[in-house]
Design a protein around this motif. Sequence first.
Motif, PDB file in Angstrom:
ATOM      1  N   VAL A 146     -10.685  -5.984   0.346  1.00  0.00           N
ATOM      2  CA  VAL A 146     -10.807  -4.549   0.614  1.00  0.00           C
ATOM      3  C   VAL A 146     -12.244  -4.205   0.984  1.00  0.00           C
ATOM      4  O   VAL A 146     -12.483  -3.383   1.887  1.00  0.00           O
ATOM      5  N   ARG A 186      -3.893   0.649  -2.863  1.00  0.00           N
ATOM      6  CA  ARG A 186      -3.697  -0.746  -2.454  1.00  0.00           C
ATOM      7  C   ARG A 186      -3.209  -1.550  -3.664  1.00  0.00           C
ATOM      8  O   ARG A 186      -3.688  -1.351  -4.778  1.00  0.00           O
ATOM      9  N   GLU A 226       0.849  -1.192   0.000  1.00  0.00           N
ATOM     10  CA  GLU A 226       0.000   0.000   0.000  1.00  0.00           C
ATOM     11  C   GLU A 226       0.883   1.240   0.000  1.00  0.00           C
ATOM     12  O   GLU A 226       1.905   1.280   0.669  1.00  0.00           O
TER      13      GLU A 226
END
Length: 590
Positions: free
Chosen positions: A256, A231, A222
């Motif tokens: 995510v 990300r 990240e």
Amino acid sequence: MGQSMVEHAFADPALLAVQISRRLPLGARMLMGGVLESASAALPSVAALGAVMAGDMLNARRLVGEVLEAGRPSRLAGEIAILLNRTDLVGDTAPARTRARAAWSRGDLEGALQILRDACLNGDGYALLLRSELDLLRTGRRLPLAAGLSLPDRSSTNAKPAPFEGLRVLHVVTNSLPHTQSGYTLRTHRILRALTDAGVRSMALTRTGYPVMVGKVGAAREDSVDGINYRRTLPLFLARTPEQRLLQQVHEALAVVREFRPDIIHTTTDYRNALVGQAVARATGLPWILEARGLMEKTWVASQFSESARAEAKRSQRARLIAAREGELARSADAVVTLSRTMAGEFVARGVEPGAITIIPNGVDAELLERHLSPAEARRSVALDRSDAFVVGAVSALVDYEGFDTLLRAAAEIVHGRCGRPELWEKLVVVLAGDGTAAPGLSSLARSLGISDRVVLPGRVPRRSARDWVQALDAVVVPRRDVEVARFVTPQKPVEALALGRPVIISDLPALRETITAEDGTSCGIVVPPDDHVALAGAIARLHDDPGMTVGLVEAGRCLAAERTWPSLVRRYSDAYARAMTRRDERRTG
């Protein structure tokens, strides 16, 4: 990284060598290419590769042609011919994989696979890759959700439309800052910053393997740039096929979703990102939008070697499948965003409902309107020792369809006394800040035109100094060629130049005209016919000779740019997001 290098070396050794060389400064790249090119007598294929690196495309084509037309077996020569878009030089005696790559490169996808089948290479890794690519382009094809994939509980996501402020959005993008600086990544970053300022929380997810696959071996999972989180999809092992890699990205996107709990999925060009967004939306029940920033098949067609090759590419299976696929995915999205009325019209022609489309043109940071550096001040900032010159050019990717060879020919027209006043003949300088496949060729062209002392090619410049390079110019020139991609896709350069107080000269193409035309129809720049260096020379001369014209263009340009700041434009995303959420609910209850 090692796996990626092996794959590239096996699939396209010539392209791999050129890509490695492009990481060198332009001067070093051309020097290395010249050394290899000098080996023409003993190693003509290696010399051809050197000519490509040095930007001497005419000699590269000559050398490759001599090798292949003589019937000498050379995989490297065949690969370079493909790299030069001269697939017609790849004959029947070339290795099957090279012939398959040539067919694929000219858009004959089924033909490429047939070549491999005929050579009993149907189980080959390259055949597996091509079949997967073709499958992704099939109408109606969706990414299969892998067995055992842990999906988020739909009840854990927001089921009702939320106001713009407080929304959470997952952006599915191809690449990003800080590892790639391009019009695509800069637009992404500026949108995310403006959304954040408007109260929207955003997370961006990049494609599988990026940025390791572009040489950033130690990349983190990240990155945070100006408070924006990017990300990465970096599995321990890179999947073998394109479809499997998209599934790896879907898996990461679902992780995510569990962590970030977005309200909406926002995907950007091209169809591969759209397939990921579609799969995540299907798995979670979230709405998704497709932001079409380009037309992939038109960009590919524009890259072809000649007018006849471009015509063949336009008719090819590849072009038809990509256009149909992107149209299909746009129709399936809950809302669509495009950059211009021209692009919106193209998607309507592909069956997208006009009411589903939101037009959000390229914008500018509001702070650009407050920057008032004179050209002399900006030149000192970037150490450009041309204080008394009249400087024209651009900060741009240096690729063929940008048409910067037309600018160099226009400059030669002026410098050699065929256009403008004598003081301009002495003062004119061209600056092209950036890098790309056309950079070596532009350097060679400047020498052949006798104006190399008037052309400055500083290479890729840091993001934070790019604005100073724009303000170091007396005029920004966008001389795009008359190719379909340039007629449809709007660049970011013109509106940023207008905000920075620089007059703009553009090619007379529909998408470009939109970038300098205010809502009331007022034009804020100079328009010249594309591919016409004499007309461009005349426009530069008029601008130099008439300071009043410059003042008027600068004032009108700043007014237009003030209407297109990201804080004002980004509110249009609220319409797109609301439309997507409403359509999602209609589909659920319909």
